[in-house]
Scaffold this motif. Structure first.
Motif, PDB file in Angstrom:
ATOM      1  N   SER A 195       0.805  -1.019   0.053  1.00  0.00           N
ATOM      2  CA  SER A 195       0.040  -0.058  -0.062  1.00  0.00           C
ATOM      3  C   SER A 195       0.807   1.287   0.048  1.00  0.00           C
ATOM      4  N   ASN A 196       0.452   2.306  -0.631  1.00  0.00           N
ATOM      5  CA  ASN A 196       1.133   3.808  -0.831  1.00  0.00           C
ATOM      6  C   ASN A 196       0.389   4.536   0.042  1.00  0.00           C
ATOM      7  N   SER A 227     -14.457  12.801   0.255  1.00  0.00           N
ATOM      8  CA  SER A 227     -15.182  11.692   0.251  1.00  0.00           C
ATOM      9  C   SER A 227     -14.978  10.962   1.327  1.00  0.00           C
ATOM     10  N   ALA A 228     -13.749  10.364   1.511  1.00  0.00           N
ATOM     11  CA  ALA A 228     -13.432   9.489   2.462  1.00  0.00           C
ATOM     12  C   ALA A 228     -11.786   9.376   2.299  1.00  0.00           C
ATOM     13  N   SER A 229     -11.217   8.443   3.470  1.00  0.00           N
ATOM     14  CA  SER A 229     -10.081   8.239   3.260  1.00  0.00           C
ATOM     15  C   SER A 229      -9.401   7.174   2.504  1.00  0.00           C
ATOM     16  N   PRO A 230      -8.322   7.653   1.687  1.00  0.00           N
ATOM     17  CA  PRO A 230      -7.962   6.740   0.468  1.00  0.00           C
ATOM     18  C   PRO A 230      -7.191   5.469   1.180  1.00  0.00           C
ATOM     19  N   GLY A 231      -6.854   5.237   2.460  1.00  0.00           N
ATOM     20  CA  GLY A 231      -6.779   4.186   3.318  1.00  0.00           C
ATOM     21  C   GLY A 231      -7.471   3.706   4.095  1.00  0.00           C
ATOM     22  N   GLU A 232      -8.216   4.303   5.178  1.00  0.00           N
ATOM     23  CA  GLU A 232      -9.111   3.683   5.876  1.00  0.00           C
ATOM     24  C   GLU A 232     -10.415   3.371   5.012  1.00  0.00           C
ATOM     25  N   ASP A 240       5.023  10.693   3.164  1.00  0.00           N
ATOM     26  CA  ASP A 240       5.754   9.767   2.425  1.00  0.00           C
ATOM     27  C   ASP A 240       4.454   8.869   1.949  1.00  0.00           C
ATOM     28  N   PHE A 241       4.555   8.920   0.625  1.00  0.00           N
ATOM     29  CA  PHE A 241       3.602   8.036  -0.249  1.00  0.00           C
ATOM     30  C   PHE A 241       4.219   6.694  -1.008  1.00  0.00           C
ATOM     31  N   SER A 242       5.418   6.324  -0.339  1.00  0.00           N
ATOM     32  CA  SER A 242       5.888   5.134  -0.924  1.00  0.00           C
ATOM     33  C   SER A 242       5.183   3.953  -0.525  1.00  0.00           C
ATOM     34  N   TYR A 243       5.602   2.909  -1.333  1.00  0.00           N
ATOM     35  CA  TYR A 243       4.822   1.476  -1.134  1.00  0.00           C
ATOM     36  C   TYR A 243       5.311   0.897   0.025  1.00  0.00           C
ATOM     37  N   THR A 297      -8.350   7.258  -7.173  1.00  0.00           N
ATOM     38  CA  THR A 297      -7.692   6.177  -7.469  1.00  0.00           C
ATOM     39  C   THR A 297      -6.971   5.125  -6.573  1.00  0.00           C
ATOM     40  N   THR A 298      -7.178   4.030  -6.205  1.00  0.00           N
ATOM     41  CA  THR A 298      -6.500   2.900  -5.657  1.00  0.00           C
ATOM     42  C   THR A 298      -5.830   2.064  -6.449  1.00  0.00           C
ATOM     43  N   THR A 299      -4.398   1.859  -6.085  1.00  0.00           N
ATOM     44  CA  THR A 299      -3.676   0.795  -6.577  1.00  0.00           C
ATOM     45  C   THR A 299      -2.785   0.145  -5.707  1.00  0.00           C
ATOM     46  N   ILE A 300      -3.276  -1.164  -5.681  1.00  0.00           N
ATOM     47  CA  ILE A 300      -2.696  -2.226  -4.637  1.00  0.00           C
ATOM     48  C   ILE A 300      -1.791  -3.195  -5.315  1.00  0.00           C
TER      49      ILE A 300
END
Length: 240
Positions: free
Chosen positions: A116-117, A126-131, A186-189, A224-227
């Motif tokens: 996850s990044n 809208s909402a959290s891109p993580g939670e 820090d948005f690294s994976y 966008t979500t990229t997993i």
């Protein structure tokens, strides 16, 4: 062909499971499957659901087996990416595993390793891109598939629940946020592991002893979500 993810590697190899392995320790009646998801040879399939063709076009949905971006380019995995424009998008991977006892009820302990990044604590309108992106795990005796209702709406042929809620065929096991904080910038994976140890999941095999295992992201985040899926483990215990 398989990755050892726990001490159960000392198990006795019992039966082949579509190129993976079911492992049964002599002192344990459970079956263990350890699997990689780093190339197409492992047989994982990808699908997208919970969207309509007016808000999400095919060019906003993609997947492929790739090397991860820096700083985790030492790893490879199955990238699944989608631009959620309706506050509801389900992206999943699935694979059939055989070798279980037919018509037998199992309790499944499911573990998935992914990258996850998205740090924790990030919020937008809208909402959290993580939670706000729920990770789900499940199993069925039929192939998970996307149904087109003919009006441009796409949905699953199984009960996965909705976003943070669980369904009868798939349950929520966590979210997409990693251990970093949004303030760090820090948005690294980063590699993350989730499992359903605190939430029991039961399924009964069919006449052939087959199960389709599924992992997915159920998103309430408009963006966008990229997993990157890397590997995992299934422990199947017969329920007497």
């Amino acid at each position: 062909m398989y990755k050892v993810l726990s001490i159960a590697v000392a198990a006795l190899l019992l039966a082949s499971c579509d190129g993976e392995w079911v492992n049964t320790p002599p002192e344990d009646k459970s079956e263990y499957i350890f699997f990689d998801i780093d190339n197409a040879e492992h047989g994982w399939e990808v699908g997208f659901a919970d969207y309509d063709s007016e808000t999400v076009s095919p060019d906003l949905l993609s997947y492929g087996f790739e090397q991860l971006p820096p700083t985790r380019d030492d790893l490879s995995g199955l990238r699944v990416s989608g631009d959620n424009r309706s506050s509801d998008l389900f992206m999943y991977i699935t694979k059939r595993f055989s070798g279980f006892e037919p018509n037998t009820r199992y309790e499944l302990a499911m573990e998935i390793m992914f990258a996850s990044n998205v740090p924790s604590g990030c919020l937008d309108a809208s909402a959290s891109p993580g939670e706000g992106v729920t990770i789900k795990a499940g199993a069925t005796t039929f192939k998970p598939a996307v149904i087109d209702n003919g009006a441009g709406d796409f949905y699953m042929n199984l009960d996965k629940g909705s976003q943070v809620s669980s369904g009868s065929d798939a349950i929520a096991i966590g979210n997409f946020a990693n251990s970093k904080t949004c303030e760090s910038g820090d948005f690294s994976y980063e590699v993350k592991v989730l499992h359903n140890d605190d939430d029991s999941f039961f399924v009964e095999t069919n006449d052939s002893g087959d199960l389709w295992i599924l992992f997915g992201t159920d998103s309430g985040f408009m963006g966008t979500t990229t997993i990157y899926y890397l590997g995992g483990e299934i422990k199947a215990t017969e329920v007497l």
